[in-house]
Design an enzyme around this catalytic site. Structure first.
Site, PDB file in Angstrom:
ATOM      1  N   SER A 106      36.319  15.029 -26.007  1.00 11.83           N
ATOM      2  CA  SER A 106      37.043  14.405 -24.895  1.00 11.83           C
ATOM      3  C   SER A 106      37.713  15.453 -24.024  1.00 11.83           C
ATOM      4  O   SER A 106      38.487  16.281 -24.516  1.00 11.83           O
ATOM      5  CB  SER A 106      38.101  13.454 -25.473  1.00 11.83           C
ATOM      6  OG  SER A 106      39.096  13.175 -24.518  1.00 11.83           O
ATOM      7  N   CYS A 218      42.476  10.755 -14.966  1.00  5.13           N
ATOM      8  CA  CYS A 218      42.021  10.032 -16.145  1.00  5.13           C
ATOM      9  C   CYS A 218      41.447   8.691 -15.708  1.00  5.13           C
ATOM     10  O   CYS A 218      41.960   8.038 -14.793  1.00  5.13           O
ATOM     11  CB  CYS A 218      43.195   9.815 -17.109  1.00  5.13           C
ATOM     12  SG  CYS A 218      42.792   8.727 -18.503  1.00  5.13           S
ATOM     13  N   PRO A 379      41.830   4.074 -26.623  1.00  2.16           N
ATOM     14  CA  PRO A 379      43.211   3.783 -27.041  1.00  2.16           C
ATOM     15  C   PRO A 379      44.112   3.468 -25.852  1.00  2.16           C
ATOM     16  O   PRO A 379      45.255   3.044 -26.047  1.00  2.16           O
ATOM     17  CB  PRO A 379      43.656   5.080 -27.730  1.00  2.16           C
ATOM     18  CG  PRO A 379      42.391   5.766 -28.132  1.00  2.16           C
ATOM     19  CD  PRO A 379      41.411   5.435 -27.051  1.00  2.16           C
TER      20      PRO A 379
END
Length: 540
Positions: A106, A218, A379
């Site tokens: 990631s 993000c 998450p």
């Protein structure tokens, strides 16, 4: 995939014996069996060997999924080689095979945990070299897992134990990595150069997103700015050329679209003919009708449907997309990527909803029938709340009495043992299977699991170790659990390569080797001993 240990062992044994004959007495100290054993324990010499091997695994898995969509694959994100190593050791122990299990790298975790600048947000501010460095580190640890496990088997064989079947059928800990290159860290040349480094480190699958590189955010935050298709295609080409140049012909490109949540673009592409990609992209841009006499100096104007319009431009120079165009833009992004070199898709979504994912994928499949997704089981989603909300709406629509549930407070622990909660947990449990079968998801991953598990475990240990429990907090909740569950690194010296090093030193120095193993090695305390079954008195 084929077992490499025995084929390597046999070929190296023969080759070293020939070399011993060739070089005569100067090679007397070299033991052919030891040399063959060491090479067998190091099955992959370079990152390119790994990339080629794992690319073939992914291609086979993709073909298996096309035949049967229950054959989905999974991975967990890892931010350190040790974390990846322990994950794959655990996978082999509990599931007996690494088949259909990958690793995910990631960019978010690289930024947050691996940058020399310190913790950073997911905005491509970390050093680009940190990405291939982590790939190489992960494969170093996985190769060590192979070496340690095989060394144990060779030791057992030397001691007279029949482990030939285990050697013949040894499955490597090396598995595919899907590696995040973010938005490519610059222009297409920068993307190509970084992709090469990532592939040379061992990456067989590179994930790239369609955001503006120097304005990257993000995928689960606001302020995302996408690029025209022509810009993104150039970067897809750059990654393809990197794979081809390095001889990884089966390399995989995962094209991610952030258009579902992105409302801005930095560039207005040039349309050369009606209906081309640039024209389709421009059609999504919000614009207001204008008469030429009302245009101001330095205005940018477009002709749309025979009329003059002015694109809505913000004070920072960015342009807005029309409200409600996001799903259409996602579909066009996906189709365009698959038609221009991408192998798999990644759609960032606001919530994990199988129906919503399926609606988008089914539109893509009308053009590209075998379109497949890599899906982020992020998450960043509140999974408990999302699925309780979904079940609440389903129960309400089906006529169930939901009056005793507070729709705005479904996260409350008081609902944990209710019918709604249990139904929601069942939907979470089956989410990956359902999305694979109904929404074209070939690969499920969790981007940041080990970030969160590390934080959670340290929270619990710190609470009790620095509290009343003291050392019992560690012994009861960590070490005793490692022993009971057979966690490999309870013998941390062995896991770090101590036994392996002792054997190598014996190969190199014979009886003169100074070894760490022996009666005074405290790791001996962790040897599992069989005890007779007797009745054990209970505490009164």
């Amino acid at each position: 995939m084929k077992n490499l240990v025995q084929s390597n062992y046999t070929s190296v044994l023969s080759r070293v014996r020939e070399l011993k004959e060739k070089y005569g007495e100067s090679w007397n100290a070299i033991n052919a069996e030891n040399a063959a054993r060491m090479e067998g324990q190091n099955q992959f010499k370079t990152g390119l060997d790994i990339a080629k091997y794992t690319a073939a695994i992914m291609r086979k898995d993709m073909a298996d999924y096309d035949k049967d969509n229950t054959n989905y694959t999974q991975s967990l994100g890892c931010w350190h080689g040790f974390v990846a190593q322990q994950k794959m050791i655990a996978v082999k122990k509990h599931h007996k095979t690494t088949s259909k299990r990958y690793l995910y790298l990631s960019g978010w975790m690289v930024a947050a945990l691996r940058s020399e600048f310190g913790p950073l947000p997911d905005q491509s501010m970390h050093e680009k070299t940190s990405v291939p460095s982590l790939i190489a580190e992960i494969y170093d640890f996985l190769r060590q897992a192979d070496a340690v496990a095989l060394n144990d088997l060779f030791r057992r064989k030397q001691n007279g134990e029949n482990v030939q079947d285990l050697l013949d059928n040894f499955e490597t800990h090396i598995v595919p990595i899907i590696a995040d290159i973010d938005a490519g860290f610059g222009n297409e040349e920068a993307t190509y150069l970084l992709a090469k480094k990532m592939i040379q480190a061992g990456a067989c699958a590179i994930q790239i997103e369609n955001q503006v590189s120097d304005a990257k955010q993000c995928g689960h935050q606001d302020g995302k700015v996408t690029v025209p298709h022509e810009d993104f295609i150039a970067k897809l080409n750059a990654v393809s050329y990197a794979f081809l140049e390095l001889g990884v012909e089966e390399g995989i490109i995962v094209a991610r679209t952030d258009s579902e949540g992105a409302g801005l673009t930095q560039k207005l592409p040039v349309s050369k003919k009606p209906g081309d990609l640039a024209s389709q992209y421009l059609a999504f841009v919000e614009a207001e009708p204008i008469q030429i006499k009302d245009a101001q100096d330095n205005d940018i104007l477009l002709k749309r449907n025979g009329k003059l319009v002015r694109p809505v431009r913000l004070s920072n120079g960015l342009y807005k997309f029309r409200e409600g165009t996001n799903i259409d833009r996602v579909v066009l992004d996906c189709v365009t990527s698959l038609q221009n070199g991408a192998d798999l898709l990644w759609i960032e979504t606001p919530t994990p909803n199988v129906k919503q994912i399926a609606d988008m994928v089914n539109r893509v499949r009308k053009v590209v029938p075998n379109a497949k997704l890599v899906y982020n089981n992020s998450p960043s989603f509140n999974w408990t709340l999302n699925f309780r909300q979904q079940v609440f709406e389903e129960m309400l629509a089906a006529g169930f009495d939901v009056m005793h549930y507070d729709k705005d407070n479904l996260m409350d622990a008081k609902y944990d043992d209710t019918t709604l909660s249990k139904k929601a947990d069942e939907k979470i449990k089956s989410f990956q299977k359902d999305a694979a079968e109904q929404a074209g998801v070939f690969h499920h991953l969790i981007t940041l699991p080990t970030y969160h598990t590390t934080a959670l475990h340290m929270n619990d240990l710190a609470q009790n170790y620095f509290g009343e429990d003291g050392m019992l907090a560690y012994v009861k909740n960590v070490q005793r659990q490692e022993i009971r569950k057979g966690v490999a690194c309870v013998k941390h010296q062995r896991m770090a390569g101590s036994d392996l090093g002792d054997d190598h030193k014996t190969f190199f120095a014979g009886d003169n080797a100074l070894k760490a193993g022996g009666t005074k090695n405290t790791s001996n305390q962790f040897e599992i001993k069989k005890t007779k079954t007797t009745s054990i008195p209970k505490v009164a």
